[in-house]
Design a protein around this motif. Sequence first.
Motif, short mmCIF file in Angstrom:
data_model
loop_
_atom_site.label_atom_id
_atom_site.label_comp_id
_atom_site.label_asym_id
_atom_site.label_seq_id
_atom_site.Cartn_x
_atom_site.Cartn_y
_atom_site.Cartn_z
N ARG A 110 0.81 -1.22 0.00
CA ARG A 110 0.00 0.00 0.00
C ARG A 110 0.84 1.27 0.00
O ARG A 110 0.34 2.35 -0.27
N ASP A 111 2.13 1.16 0.31
CA ASP A 111 3.00 2.33 0.38
C ASP A 111 3.89 2.48 -0.85
O ASP A 111 4.65 3.43 -0.97
N GLY A 112 3.81 1.52 -1.76
CA GLY A 112 4.65 1.54 -2.95
C GLY A 112 4.09 2.46 -4.03
O GLY A 112 2.99 2.99 -3.92
N PRO A 113 4.86 2.62 -5.11
CA PRO A 113 4.45 3.53 -6.19
C PRO A 113 3.36 2.96 -7.10
O PRO A 113 2.73 3.71 -7.84
N VAL A 114 3.14 1.63 -7.05
CA VAL A 114 2.14 1.00 -7.93
C VAL A 114 0.82 0.92 -7.17
O VAL A 114 0.76 0.37 -6.07
N PRO A 115 -0.26 1.48 -7.73
CA PRO A 115 -1.55 1.45 -7.05
C PRO A 115 -2.02 0.02 -6.79
O PRO A 115 -1.73 -0.88 -7.58
N PRO A 116 -2.74 -0.20 -5.69
CA PRO A 116 -3.21 -1.56 -5.36
C PRO A 116 -3.98 -2.23 -6.50
O PRO A 116 -3.78 -3.42 -6.76
N TYR A 117 -4.84 -1.49 -7.20
CA TYR A 117 -5.61 -2.13 -8.27
C TYR A 117 -4.68 -2.66 -9.37
O TYR A 117 -4.93 -3.71 -9.95
N GLN A 118 -3.59 -1.95 -9.63
CA GLN A 118 -2.65 -2.38 -10.67
C GLN A 118 -1.86 -3.61 -10.20
O GLN A 118 -1.61 -4.52 -10.98
N GLN A 119 -1.52 -3.66 -8.91
CA GLN A 119 -0.83 -4.83 -8.37
C GLN A 119 -1.72 -6.07 -8.50
O GLN A 119 -1.24 -7.15 -8.86
N ILE A 120 -3.00 -5.91 -8.21
CA ILE A 120 -3.94 -7.03 -8.30
C ILE A 120 -4.11 -7.45 -9.76
O ILE A 120 -4.10 -8.64 -10.07
N ALA A 121 -4.26 -6.48 -10.65
CA ALA A 121 -4.39 -6.79 -12.08
C ALA A 121 -3.14 -7.54 -12.56
O ALA A 121 -3.25 -8.51 -13.30
N ASP A 122 -1.96 -7.11 -12.12
CA ASP A 122 -0.72 -7.77 -12.51
C ASP A 122 -0.70 -9.22 -12.04
O ASP A 122 -0.31 -10.12 -12.78
N THR A 123 -1.14 -9.45 -10.80
CA THR A 123 -1.15 -10.80 -10.24
C THR A 123 -2.14 -11.69 -10.99
O THR A 123 -1.81 -12.83 -11.35
N LEU A 124 -3.34 -11.18 -11.22
CA LEU A 124 -4.34 -11.96 -11.96
C LEU A 124 -3.88 -12.24 -13.39
O LEU A 124 -4.07 -13.34 -13.91
N ARG A 125 -3.25 -11.25 -14.01
CA ARG A 125 -2.73 -11.43 -15.38
C ARG A 125 -1.71 -12.56 -15.40
O ARG A 125 -1.73 -13.41 -16.30
N LYS A 126 -0.82 -12.60 -14.44
CA LYS A 126 0.19 -13.66 -14.37
C LYS A 126 -0.48 -15.03 -14.19
O LYS A 126 -0.06 -16.01 -14.81
N ARG A 127 -1.52 -15.08 -13.36
CA ARG A 127 -2.23 -16.34 -13.14
C ARG A 127 -2.93 -16.81 -14.41
O ARG A 127 -2.98 -18.01 -14.71
N ILE A 128 -3.44 -15.87 -15.19
CA ILE A 128 -4.11 -16.21 -16.45
C ILE A 128 -3.08 -16.68 -17.47
O ILE A 128 -3.23 -17.72 -18.09
N LYS A 129 -2.01 -15.91 -17.64
CA LYS A 129 -1.00 -16.24 -18.66
C LYS A 129 -0.25 -17.52 -18.35
O LYS A 129 0.19 -18.22 -19.26
#
Length: 87
Positions: A5-24
Motif C-alpha cells: 500500500r506504500d509503494g508507487p504502484v496502485p493496489p488495483y494495478q498490483q492485483i491486475a498484474d497478479t491476476l494477469r500472471k495467473r491467467i498467462k
Amino acid sequence: MAIDRDGPVPPYQQIADTLRKRIKSGEIPAGRRIPSLVELEQEYEVARDTLRKAIQVLKDEGLVQTVQGMGTFVTERAPEEAENGQR
C-alpha cells in the motif's frame, strides 16, 4: 498475496498484474471463471472498487469478460497468441 500500500504502484494495478500472471501461466485457464469479488476481497483485503478497477484493466486488455449473473471469465485466445504470450 499482500498488497504494498506504500509503494508507487496502485493496489488495483498490483492485483491486475497478479491476476494477469495467473491467467498467462494457465493457473486460471481460458474459459474459466476468475475468483469472485467476494473471494478477491478476502484474498487481497481491499475495497470492491479497487477490485473492480483491477478487473476493468484486464477487460480493457481483452483477457477477461463478464457474463451477467455468472461472473468474470478468462477469454479464449487464438492458439498462436497463447503460444506467444499475447492476448
